[in-house]
Design an enzyme around this catalytic site. Sequence first.
Site, short mmCIF file in Angstrom:
data_model
loop_
_atom_site.label_atom_id
_atom_site.label_comp_id
_atom_site.label_asym_id
_atom_site.label_seq_id
_atom_site.Cartn_x
_atom_site.Cartn_y
_atom_site.Cartn_z
N CYS A 76 0.89 -1.17 0.00
CA CYS A 76 0.00 0.00 0.00
C CYS A 76 0.92 1.20 0.00
CB CYS A 76 -0.90 -0.02 1.23
SG CYS A 76 -1.85 1.51 1.45
N CYS A 224 -5.60 5.45 -3.71
CA CYS A 224 -4.87 4.18 -3.57
C CYS A 224 -3.50 4.39 -4.19
CB CYS A 224 -5.63 3.05 -4.26
SG CYS A 224 -4.74 1.46 -4.28
#
Length: 312
Positions: A76, A224
């Site tokens: 991430c 994201c």
Amino acid sequence: MRFDLIKCHGSGNDFPLIDARASTLDDAAWAAVARALADRDGPVGGDGLLLLTGGDETRAFGMRMFNSDGSESETCLNGLRCVARAGFAATGTETATALLKTSDAIVVHDADISPGVFTVREIAGPASLDVTAWPMEVGADRVVDMPIAGLPTARAFTAVGMPNPHLVTFVDAIDEAELVRVGETCESAPDWLPNRANVSFVEVGGADLFVRTFERGVGLTDSCGSAMAASTYAACLTGRIAYDKPTTVFNKGGLVRAEASEAAMVTLSGNATFEWRGSIDVDLATATASDLTITQRNDDEIAAWNRLIATI
């Protein structure tokens, strides 16, 4: 069980972050903590849970990221910047190689992208085009600007591993309803895509990109980081923007500076904003959280980020 935590965000992708370097909790327990703390109806909320973990002989520290449904992601990149900031403070360094679930990344305390906005540069990759590793079974080893028969759309996608799986399509205008339909199809883990995938619709505006993502294990999200990286590389790969040329990647949560190389390395530079620190109780059996105490608020950091967003 009581946990100290930091509420943080990278480009609007928000998380509770816990220093887990001394923890002995197993994966099932951390999954329960993630479901409790990332619950939008709970006292904290977030797109997932970030853990600062120990490193090894060559990496100063590590990161684990659990999605809001308790599943674990390979990486991430918005979250990595926040973990890197915590890692810098814990280890007394401003540059490091961070250990991820299946790879690693270089992280550096960068010059502020805007006054008062703590900024981290991260270099991840190489991006992979091998979809057999996901696995994704579509009759081809790689997917570049191709329609995918199992999706409810005729759009052409490019499949990029960062190393987590991303399907990227370039559009004139983002249709969120269509994005959700495609994302939910992937989220259902069909036989041809058993481990699911992130889906991004991307608008190209000159040298800049605007990315909207349906994130695996999360759903429609304002930001994201790995999707912004995958979209940058896919845009270069398909000739929409140039390799090794800085671009700004926008999303509903904010922005990052990005560039991708022909060697499939992607650099992102963006904020790692710490909003507050506190502690909270988590019932592991029920995956619920209660009794949040906030001990420090970083109003100056929040204001600095809001000033940047106001200029977009």
